[in-house]
Write an enzyme that holds these catalytic residues in place. Structure first.
Site, PDB file in Angstrom:
ATOM      1  N   LYS A 107      45.593   8.724 -34.587  1.00  0.00           N
ATOM      2  CA  LYS A 107      45.163   7.855 -33.493  1.00  0.00           C
ATOM      3  C   LYS A 107      44.314   6.701 -34.015  1.00  0.00           C
ATOM      4  CE  LYS A 107      45.462  11.586 -30.062  1.00  0.00           C
ATOM      5  NZ  LYS A 107      46.003  12.599 -31.004  1.00  0.00           N
ATOM      6  N   CYS A 146      45.519  18.502 -26.468  1.00  0.00           N
ATOM      7  CA  CYS A 146      46.903  18.955 -26.637  1.00  0.00           C
ATOM      8  C   CYS A 146      47.039  20.368 -26.071  1.00  0.00           C
ATOM      9  CB  CYS A 146      47.324  18.900 -28.102  1.00  0.00           C
ATOM     10  SG  CYS A 146      46.306  19.885 -29.218  1.00  0.00           S
ATOM     11  N   ARG A 182      38.255  17.729 -43.567  1.00  0.00           N
ATOM     12  CA  ARG A 182      39.246  16.946 -42.843  1.00  0.00           C
ATOM     13  C   ARG A 182      39.023  15.444 -43.008  1.00  0.00           C
ATOM     14  NH1 ARG A 182      42.250  18.995 -38.731  1.00  0.00           N
ATOM     15  NH2 ARG A 182      41.654  17.374 -37.237  1.00  0.00           N
ATOM     16  N   CYS A 196      36.679  12.142 -32.769  1.00  0.00           N
ATOM     17  CA  CYS A 196      37.203  13.379 -33.368  1.00  0.00           C
ATOM     18  C   CYS A 196      38.526  13.009 -34.035  1.00  0.00           C
ATOM     19  CB  CYS A 196      37.406  14.447 -32.308  1.00  0.00           C
ATOM     20  SG  CYS A 196      35.984  14.684 -31.204  1.00  0.00           S
ATOM     21  N   ALA A 197      38.463  12.297 -35.145  1.00  0.00           N
ATOM     22  CA  ALA A 197      39.587  11.484 -35.597  1.00  0.00           C
ATOM     23  C   ALA A 197      40.556  12.149 -36.565  1.00  0.00           C
ATOM     24  CB  ALA A 197      39.062  10.197 -36.243  1.00  0.00           C
ATOM     25  N   ALA A 198      40.107  13.091 -37.394  1.00  0.00           N
ATOM     26  CA  ALA A 198      40.976  13.619 -38.443  1.00  0.00           C
ATOM     27  C   ALA A 198      42.227  14.278 -37.843  1.00  0.00           C
ATOM     28  CB  ALA A 198      40.208  14.626 -39.307  1.00  0.00           C
ATOM     29  N   PRO A 199      43.381  14.086 -38.495  1.00  0.00           N
ATOM     30  CA  PRO A 199      43.599  13.424 -39.787  1.00  0.00           C
ATOM     31  C   PRO A 199      43.788  11.916 -39.730  1.00  0.00           C
ATOM     32  CG  PRO A 199      45.645  14.387 -39.043  1.00  0.00           C
ATOM     33  CD  PRO A 199      44.613  14.766 -38.017  1.00  0.00           C
ATOM     34  N   GLY A 200      43.717  11.285 -38.562  1.00  0.00           N
ATOM     35  CA  GLY A 200      43.707   9.834 -38.523  1.00  0.00           C
ATOM     36  C   GLY A 200      44.848   9.157 -37.805  1.00  0.00           C
ATOM     37  N   ASP A 250      39.576  12.657 -28.663  1.00  0.00           N
ATOM     38  CA  ASP A 250      40.711  13.575 -28.710  1.00  0.00           C
ATOM     39  C   ASP A 250      40.112  14.934 -29.053  1.00  0.00           C
ATOM     40  OD1 ASP A 250      43.493  14.260 -28.679  1.00  0.00           O
ATOM     41  OD2 ASP A 250      43.391  14.408 -30.863  1.00  0.00           O
TER      42      ASP A 250
END
Length: 543
Positions: free
Chosen positions: A126, A242, A149, A120-124, A189
């Site tokens: 991590k 978060c 995204r 679940c990477a966007a915006p990048g 994430d």
């Protein structure tokens, strides 16, 4: 900040005497930071030991900043700063990231040569952090389900100069079906109710409702179910949110572990001096605790909570899990082939005493997984002029590409496998599985494209190169007038002696020129002996 009353009541019930300190933190300014790009700092002086007589430009930039203690090369920024406007940002020398959000990638700690998935990477943020740890080797698959995204995700992968990356726009289930259990490291994430975003974005406060945690928890369970299918035996899975809601944090991990007996929590050092707090197994529902059992429930204390009243950050939850390897299966860490890259990473962390680059270690290290696989050095998505200018012949594309290499990048060899698609040339890393049928935003490093008259190198190629690899280069300094003019797309007229060749001497030729900022590429220009034509694409310019 006007917090929802039901949220306030819930946090008071959970935190007891600590609740008032927690709630008071919402009156304080949000915390911001930058994280240096480990793929680029070696050539800029950011990672060098401090020079007393004449510090490098990189050292001057970070001088006086407080380090983020749990992330290598990360520094807090002042609320009055605008780091997104500095030329170093456009050069990909750092990523702007909330301090707490840097924790999960540090916990996952991929080794050079491994295969890594950021689900679940966007915006990048991590993903760029994980890629720096891979040191240009192995494979990074970075994915997001939201199509819009992924545009920002691909752009940030390019800006960071990542070459071993594949960018996808798929559901976790589709990826699991395509890849299977092939990844050494997987990061989830997860989408969440965002209670740790309240100081950063007040829209999150207005969008919160009492049912949100349960809705997101159901979504997290589905994502983790598919993520587990992609972790290789002996591999590791990091989960983070978060938010502060127990049902999305300890609850999600408890439900996952109850359904996956081959996974266990990895205990990591969580320095109290940094403000880290343990997970709270007592916050599970009776049903969750019963399904997990008392011994495994107690292990939830080995997860990590970051609270905004304890750390200089907005708050986070993180858990590191490991999948058991079958008895007798040989698993190992990175092979000796990756040691040069590992040495570079070690050198980067050596500055950690000064930059705050903490390394998370397992008190009882678990088994490590698979040996090094071939990867790439730099990556990208980009669009050069002449995108639709078809030549109609693959042989012409190859010929023009090879002519460009001989003229502009002599001695440089692209990583991975070269693939021609129409007029486009890619360097493609070894895939982790079949990518047939997947929505690929970028299947590799776009090197450039062939027009009717020549090969045009991509912006992505420029961002992944080193200055010494280009036959022609122009070095610009910091926030110099020429650096700003170049970023705005203007033509430059540098002194001819400043355009140098491979040996660092003034060049006696013309052609494609790698424009660099304090030793780090910004993009391309074309030198005619007196004028440098700006080839920086509009989407990469400073506005």
């Amino acid at each position: 900040m006007a917090l929802p009353k039901e949220y306030v009541n819930q946090m008071r019930e959970l935190l007891g005497e600590e609740a008032e300190d927690f709630l008071a933190s919402y009156a304080e300014p949000k915390k911001t930071a930058i994280r240096l790009n480990g793929l680029k700092i070696e050539s800029t002086g950011f990672g060098e030991k401090e020079a007393v007589d004449k510090p490098s430009a990189g050292q001057s930039f970070v001088a006086g900043r407080d380090p983020v203690p749990w992330a290598a090369g990360a520094y807090y920024t002042d609320k009055t700063e605008r780091p997104g406007k500095h030329p170093y940002y456009y050069a990909g020398l750092y990523y702007i990231q909330e301090p707490s959000a840097m924790l999960p990638a540090e916990l996952l700690d991929p080794q050079p040569g491994q295969r890594v998935l950021d689900l679940c990477a966007a915006p990048g943020g991590k993903s760029t952090q994980l890629a720096a740890k891979l040191r240009g080797t192995g494979l990074l698959v970075t994915n997001d389900l939201a199509t819009e995204r992924t545009k920002a995700l691909a752009k940030n992968i390019e800006r960071a100069g990542i070459g071993c990356a594949v960018v996808t726009n798929e559901s976790p289930a589709k990826l699991a079906a395509a890849f299977g259990a092939t990844f050494d490291r997987v990061l989830v994430d997860a989408p969440c109710s965002g209670e740790g975003m309240f100081r950063k974005d007040e829209d999150m406060v207005r969008q919160w409702d009492a049912d949100a945690p349960a809705r997101y928890a159901a979504m997290q369970d589905e994502i983790m179910l598919e993520a587990a299918k992609m972790v290789a035996p002996g591999g590791r899975l990091a989960y983070s949110t978060c938010t502060f809601s127990p049902v999305e944090n300890e609850g999600t991990i408890a439900r996952f572990l109850a359904a996956h007996p081959d996974f266990e929590i990895v205990a990591t050092e969580s320095p109290a001096a940094w403000g880290f707090a343990p997970g709270r197994p007592e916050w599970l529902t009776p049903e969750e605790a019963a399904a997990l059992g008392p011994d495994r429930t107690a292990r939830l204390a080995d997860t990590i909570r970051l609270w905004p009243h304890r750390v200089r950050g907005e708050g986070h939850f993180a858990a590191l899990l490991e999948r058991a390897a079958p008895s007798g299966m040989a698993v190992s860490g990175a092979s000796p082939e990756s040691e040069p890259a590992g040495a570079a990473a070690a050198e980067s962390r050596k500055a950690g005493g000064k930059t705050g680059g903490a390394s998370f270690k397992d008190p009882k290290p678990g088994k490590r997984t698979t040996a090094v696989r071939r990867g790439a050095e730099a990556a990208g998505r980009g669009r050069s002029k002449g995108f639709d200018d078809r030549t109609g012949g693959e042989s012409d594309t190859i010929a023009r590409y090879e002519a460009f290499l001989r003229e502009s990048l002599p001695g440089w060899k692209p990583p991975g496998t070269i693939r021609i698609k129409g007029d486009h040339v890619y360097a493609v890393s070894e895939p982790a599985g079949s990518m047939q049928g997947l929505r690929l935003v970028r299947e590799g490093w776009l090197l450039g494209l062939s027009t009717r008259h020549r090969f045009e190198p991509s912006q992505a190629l420029a961002m992944g190169l080193k200055p010494h690899q280009a036959a022609l280069s122009l070095q610009l300094a910091g926030e110099s007038e020429d650096a700003i003019r170049y970023l705005k797309g203007e033509t430059l007229q540098p002194e001819p002696a400043k355009v140098t060749g491979l040996n660092g001497e003034p060049a006696d030729k013309r052609g494609w020129t790698l424009v660099c900022l304090d030793g780090c590429p910004l993009g391309w220009g074309r030198w005619d002996g007196a004028t440098l034509k700006n080839e920086l694409l509009p989407g990469w310019r400073q506005v």
